[in-house]
Design an enzyme around this catalytic site. Structure first.
Site, PDB file in Angstrom:
ATOM      1  N   HIS A  52      46.577  33.744  28.833  1.00 34.81           N
ATOM      2  CA  HIS A  52      46.948  34.770  29.810  1.00 34.81           C
ATOM      3  C   HIS A  52      47.312  34.155  31.160  1.00 34.81           C
ATOM      4  O   HIS A  52      47.087  34.762  32.205  1.00 34.81           O
ATOM      5  CB  HIS A  52      45.829  35.811  29.981  1.00 34.81           C
ATOM      6  CG  HIS A  52      45.777  36.801  28.847  1.00 34.81           C
ATOM      7  ND1 HIS A  52      46.676  37.847  28.735  1.00 34.81           N
ATOM      8  CD2 HIS A  52      44.954  36.895  27.783  1.00 34.81           C
ATOM      9  CE1 HIS A  52      46.387  38.548  27.644  1.00 34.81           C
ATOM     10  NE2 HIS A  52      45.349  37.980  27.047  1.00 34.81           N
TER      11      HIS A  52
ATOM     12  N   GLY B 274      52.063  37.997  11.778  1.00 43.16           N
ATOM     13  CA  GLY B 274      51.344  38.961  12.601  1.00 43.16           C
ATOM     14  C   GLY B 274      49.909  38.586  12.899  1.00 43.16           C
ATOM     15  O   GLY B 274      49.121  39.438  13.305  1.00 43.16           O
TER      16      GLY B 274
ATOM     17  N   GLU C 180      64.487  37.023  20.827  1.00 45.35           N
ATOM     18  CA  GLU C 180      63.318  37.884  20.610  1.00 45.35           C
ATOM     19  C   GLU C 180      63.203  38.940  21.719  1.00 45.35           C
ATOM     20  O   GLU C 180      62.899  40.104  21.457  1.00 45.35           O
ATOM     21  CB  GLU C 180      62.035  37.037  20.511  1.00 45.35           C
ATOM     22  CG  GLU C 180      60.844  37.865  20.076  1.00 45.35           C
ATOM     23  CD  GLU C 180      59.813  37.118  19.235  1.00 45.35           C
ATOM     24  OE1 GLU C 180      60.119  36.036  18.675  1.00 45.35           O
ATOM     25  OE2 GLU C 180      58.682  37.619  19.127  1.00 45.35           O
TER      26      GLU C 180
ATOM     27  N   ASP D 188      55.771  30.251  22.516  1.00 44.69           N
ATOM     28  CA  ASP D 188      55.839  30.190  21.056  1.00 44.69           C
ATOM     29  C   ASP D 188      57.024  29.353  20.572  1.00 44.69           C
ATOM     30  O   ASP D 188      56.886  28.453  19.750  1.00 44.69           O
ATOM     31  CB  ASP D 188      55.973  31.604  20.464  1.00 44.69           C
ATOM     32  CG  ASP D 188      54.831  32.510  20.877  1.00 44.69           C
ATOM     33  OD1 ASP D 188      53.914  32.041  21.566  1.00 44.69           O
ATOM     34  OD2 ASP D 188      54.880  33.708  20.514  1.00 44.69           O
TER      35      ASP D 188
END
Ligand code: ADP
Ligand code: MG
Length: 390
Positions: free
Chosen positions: A35, A128, A166, A178
């Site tokens: 975060h 996921g 994305e 990512d």
């Protein structure tokens, strides 16, 4: 059969010839710096040795035809139908096809050649679970089109194009970590990315240390709303603090010491959120010399503190993640354990002495199941190379 062999054999079966090329692009896990990406901080991910494999050849027509083996689905589209997000027959593209099609779209937008291709792909990155199966698909296709298109971009540039796909084509508001990790990974090294400048380096991870990923099997709940609230709290902290600290642009610009001097000016919840961020950024910076020296004990302690902070200050943990971490931290061979990713479900990441990784995984699964009644999925991983043409 390996995924290399499976995608090759299935290509042969579907298209009646051997594929000309094969690429692999890994998933990733974040070790430290949670975060903080949207606060201009530092992240410490690694590409893992689970990946998407894509066997492909150029196509004789203008149609790109793709088979997703894991879904037992197939799609065809052309460059012309891309902006409408439809397949060659004019039907809306299925959700999974938006990832490769989005990469083609982003490359075209950048003026890069995207010759039509025939491809068959499969992956052992769980979908996921927060290990970035989506980025691994994107980076596999970016490399495939680079291979056929005759252009050359750096791994970081391909990562940025994948992120654009994305964000703007699939419609998922992800950061750069990512795709960066999938594109830029290195064997037995962690990646260290400055989310503000996008400068990066690699740091050694001793190869007698395994990265053990434990999936709670709890699918993330409430994430986008809670995520947006956390982002808003961070922005609020910057707004209030900038009255006394002119020129700060994000929490990255506030040291822990300075933060402590001004913390009382923040509302309680905003203070907790911002404290996590400034302390987590400090932890990531401290990790550099520790990894340089191979000090896994101290680096592992940073992971443990990161978890406590995500649980108590940022409040993104759930009981199942806490249980998985508590059990892990009590086991032999574990240097550190924490939830990884956005939180509210998904996986924990554990640094474990490789010799003890099997015993650790068994005991972790048993302990978690005893406490929660759910049987977790556990992956013993190594830090691996990024996307590559085999
Ligand atoms: P993750 O954390 O795994 O990246 P996402 O929700 O971001 O989760 O991405 C998962 C989506 O990516 C899947 O629903 C699917 O559309 C696509 N995807 C991932 N892996 C594959 C695969 N092996 N084959 C086809 N599509 C895939
Ligand atoms: Mg994803």
């Amino acid at each position: 059969m390996t995924l290399h062999e499976t995608t090759t054999a299935q290509f042969q079966e579907r298209f009646g010839e051997a594929p000309a090329h094969i690429v692999r692009a890994p998933g990733r896990v974040n070790l430290l710096g949670e975060h903080v990406d949207y606060n201009d901080g530092f992240v410490l991910p690694a590409a893992i040795d689970r990946a998407t494999w894509l066997s492909f050849s150029s196509s004789d027509t203008d149609q790109t035809s793709l088979v997703a083996l894991d879904l037992a689905e197939e799609v065809s589209f052309t460059p012309k139908t891309l902006s409408a997000k439809t397949d060659a027959a004019g039907n809306p593209l299925p959700g999974w096809a938006l990832y490769p099609a989005g990469v083609m779209w982003a490359l075209q937008e950048a003026g890069l050649g995207t010759p039509a291709l025939k491809g068959v792909y499969a992956s052992n990155v769980p979908q996921g679970s927060g290990l970035s199966s989506s980025a691994s698909v994107e980076m596999a296709f970016a490399l495939a089109w680079q291979t056929l298109g005759g252009w050359q971009r750096s791994p970081m540039e391909r990562a940025l194009l994948g992120q654009k796909a994305e964000n703007h084509y699939v419609g998922v508001n992800c950061g750069i970590m990512d795709q960066f990790a999938s594109a830029c990974g290195e064997q037995d090294r962690l990646l260290y990315l400055d989310c503000r400048s996008l400068e990066w380096q690699t740091l050694p991870l001793p190869n007698d240390v395994a990265i053990v990923i434990a999936d709670t099997r709890m699918r993330r709940r409430l994430t986008s709303g809670e995520y947006n609230k956390r982002r808003a709290d961070c922005e609020e902290a910057v707004r209030i603090l900038s009255a006394k600290l002119p020129g700060i642009k994000s929490l990255r610009d506030v040291s822990v010491e300075t933060f402590n001097q001004h913390a009382s000016e923040l509302p309680e919840r905003v203070e907790k959120r911002a404290r996590h961020v400034v302390e987590e950024i400090e932890r990531s910076v401290r990790a550099i010399p520790l990894l340089g020296q191979g000090d896994m004990l101290e680096f592992g302690r940073l992971l443990n503190r990161c978890h406590a902070s995500l649980r108590d200050l940022y409040e993104v943990s759930i009981p199942e993640l806490d249980t998985m971490v508590d059990v892990a931290q009590s086991l032999a061979g574990c240097y550190g354990a924490r939830l990884t990713g956005a939180g509210f479900g998904g996986c924990t990441v554990n640094l474990v002495a490789r010799e003890q990784a099997d015993a650790f995984s068994g005991a972790l699964a048993a302990g978690y199941e005893e406490e929660t009644g759910f049987s977790p999925e556990i992956y013993i991983c190594s830090a691996s190379r990024g996307a590559e043409l085999i």
